[in-house]
Design an enzyme around this catalytic site. Structure first.
Site, PDB file in Angstrom:
ATOM      1  N   HIS A  44      88.904  -4.347  24.006  1.00 17.40           N
ATOM      2  CA  HIS A  44      90.010  -3.882  23.730  1.00 17.40           C
ATOM      3  C   HIS A  44      90.479  -2.943  24.624  1.00 17.40           C
ATOM      4  CE1 HIS A  44      89.235  -3.759  19.619  1.00 17.40           C
ATOM      5  NE2 HIS A  44      88.104  -4.175  19.893  1.00 17.40           N
ATOM      6  N   ASP A  46      93.132  -4.791  26.064  1.00 18.11           N
ATOM      7  CA  ASP A  46      94.411  -6.063  26.247  1.00 18.11           C
ATOM      8  C   ASP A  46      96.030  -5.432  26.141  1.00 18.11           C
ATOM      9  OD1 ASP A  46      93.137  -6.476  24.223  1.00 18.11           O
ATOM     10  OD2 ASP A  46      94.595  -8.369  24.094  1.00 18.11           O
ATOM     11  N   ASP A 186      94.338 -13.286  23.268  1.00 24.12           N
ATOM     12  CA  ASP A 186      93.262 -14.160  22.343  1.00 24.12           C
ATOM     13  C   ASP A 186      94.728 -15.294  22.823  1.00 24.12           C
ATOM     14  OD1 ASP A 186      91.719 -12.552  22.188  1.00 24.12           O
ATOM     15  OD2 ASP A 186      92.175 -12.463  19.616  1.00 24.12           O
TER      16      ASP A 186
HETATM   17  C1  GAF Z   1      91.079  -9.108  19.073  1.00 26.18           C
HETATM   18  C2  GAF Z   1      92.828  -8.870  19.347  1.00 26.18           C
HETATM   19  F1  GAF Z   1      93.514  -9.396  18.667  1.00 26.18           F
HETATM   20  C3  GAF Z   1      92.384  -8.793  21.104  1.00 26.18           C
HETATM   21  O1  GAF Z   1      93.934  -9.193  21.303  1.00 26.18           O
HETATM   22  C4  GAF Z   1      92.101  -8.212  21.792  1.00 26.18           C
HETATM   23  O2  GAF Z   1      91.786  -6.642  22.040  1.00 26.18           O
HETATM   24  C5  GAF Z   1      90.277  -7.909  21.049  1.00 26.18           C
HETATM   25  O3  GAF Z   1      89.900  -7.709  19.786  1.00 26.18           O
HETATM   26  C6  GAF Z   1      89.823  -6.975  21.816  1.00 26.18           C
HETATM   27  O4  GAF Z   1      89.951  -6.811  22.991  1.00 26.18           O
HETATM   28  O5  GAF Z   1      90.715 -10.376  19.280  1.00 26.18           O
END
Ligand code: GAF
Length: 393
Positions: A44, A46, A186
């Site tokens: 959490h 990014d 991701d």
């Molecule tokens: C999910 C989101 F798609 C990612 O962008 C990221 O925020 C993640 O949760 C948490 O780190 O996978």
């Protein structure tokens, strides 16, 4: 002991067989694949423009298909867990007209990618999807589908962008067609993942540093709680808004540059929950940078300690863990030879990632099976390559 999963060539063979059955064509023109991911640390962070440290997985989504002459598109998925129907037919939108998301949900990722593709698509296509990334397992099955599909479209009509713009387009697809305001991690690692490396991604500059991760004495074990996670439920969006709220109270564009001292100075202007969320993010960004340094030095104990701190913070401050994930982490940490363990991905179910000594794998799996109240699935994984075009010969 750990689950086996189909290889890329097995998935391609499966998709080709279905392609032949459905379309009566022997050989599709194109085959591509894109991986799921596991995040080692930096959760959490990014969408707060911080750092993340994921790696691409050998679990992948494959797309095979061929261009057609008209505007018609047909896409079929072989994924058993996907919602029905498993075949969709539609026409390419003219003038980028918005294609509304709907049912089945898996097709929304396809539509979203078509919508955000960086070149005008002139003719339709037929395609079949096959995947080994578990759905709802927090290993980015959706990003791997988006990136695989984008890679497929690139073979039909090349676009003008680089790899980062490809990841950004796929992220947009997730925003508009899956309703999840996700960060870039991701899609980025699914496009740019490197074999035998984790990627330290700076989510502000969008620069990535590959860090070698191929020590044969080390194993990365993924444990699926088999509690299905869904980020479209709203909790993810709520967390993102809370972070934005905290940054705005601090007078900053994001929490990337905030310190705990900044946060404490603004304490009386923040409610308790927002304070806790921001506290997680600020410390998690710091932990990710420290973990990357530890990895470079081969300091696995230190890395593992940071993983556990990350998990505890996600559980206590960010509140995105759940009983099952906590159980899996506690069980893993009881085994000698385990360096660290934590939930991975968005949370609310899905998987844990555990870093351990190779010789401890079997006993760790056994111990977790004994201690976990549910039925876990295990994957022993290695850092793999990002999206690729495959040969069909
Ligand atoms: C999910 C989101 F798609 C990612 O962008 C990221 O925020 C993640 O949760 C948490 O780190 O996978």
């Amino acid at each position: 002991m750990a689950s086996s999963f189909p290889s890329v060539s097995e998935l391609v063979a499966d998709a080709r067989r279905v392609f032949g059955q459905v379309f009566g064509e022997e050989t599709p023109q194109v085959a591509v694949c894109a991986p799921g991911r596991v995040n080692l640390i930096g959760e959490h962070t990014d969408y707060n423009q911080g750092f993340v440290l994921p790696m691409a997985l050998p679990l992948v989504t494959v797309v095979v298909g061929s261009q057609t002459f008209g505007q018609d598109v047909t896409v079929v998925t072989t994924t058993e867990d996907a919602d029905e129907p498993r075949r969709v037919d539609f026409r390419l939108p003219t003038d980028r007209l918005f294609m509304s998301p709907g049912s089945p949900s898996w097709a929304n990722y396809v539509k979203g990618v078509i919508q955000h593709y960086r070149a005008p698509l002139v003719s339709g296509f037929r395609a079949v999807i096959a995947s080994s990334v578990p759905l709802g397992g927090g290993l980015s099955s959706s990003a791997s589908l988006e990136v695989a599909f984008y890679t497929f479209l690139q073979q039909l009509k090349p676009d003008d962008g680089d790899k980062v713009s490809k990841a950004l387009a796929c992220q947009q697809a997730e925003h508009t067609h899956a309703g999840v305001p996700c960060g870039i991690m991701d899609q980025f690692v699914s496009v740019l993942g490197r074999e035998r490396h984790a990627l330290l991604i700076d989510c502000r500059s969008l620069e990535a540093t590959p860090l070698p991760l191929a020590d044969p004495s080390l194993v990365i074990l993924i444990t699926n709680s088999n509690v299905r996670h869904s980020l479209s439920g709203g909790e993810y969006t709520v967390r993102r808004r809370q972070c934005e709220e905290a940054a705005s109270v601090l007078g900053m564009a994001s929490l990337r540059d905030a310190t705990i001292m900044d946060l404490d100075e603004a304490r009386d202007r923040l409610d308790d929950v927002t304070y806790q969320r921001a506290c997680h993010v600020i410390k998690e960004i710091e932990r990710t940078v420290q973990a990357a340094e530890a990895l470079k030095r081969g300091a696995y104990k230190e890395f593992g300690k940071l993983m556990v701190e990350s998990h505890n913070s996600l559980r206590d401050l960010y509140k995105v863990s759940c009983r099952e994930l906590d159980e899996l982490v506690s069980a893993a940490m009881e085994v000698e030879g385990v360096f660290g363990s934590r939930m991975t991905g968005g949370g609310f179910g899905g998987c844990t990632v555990t870093l351990l000594q190779a010789h401890a794998v079997d006993r760790t799996i056994l111990h977790i099976k004994e201690r976990y109240s549910g039925t876990p699935t295990f994957y022993v994984t290695i850092p793999s390559e990002g999206a690729q075009v495959l040969s069909l010969s």
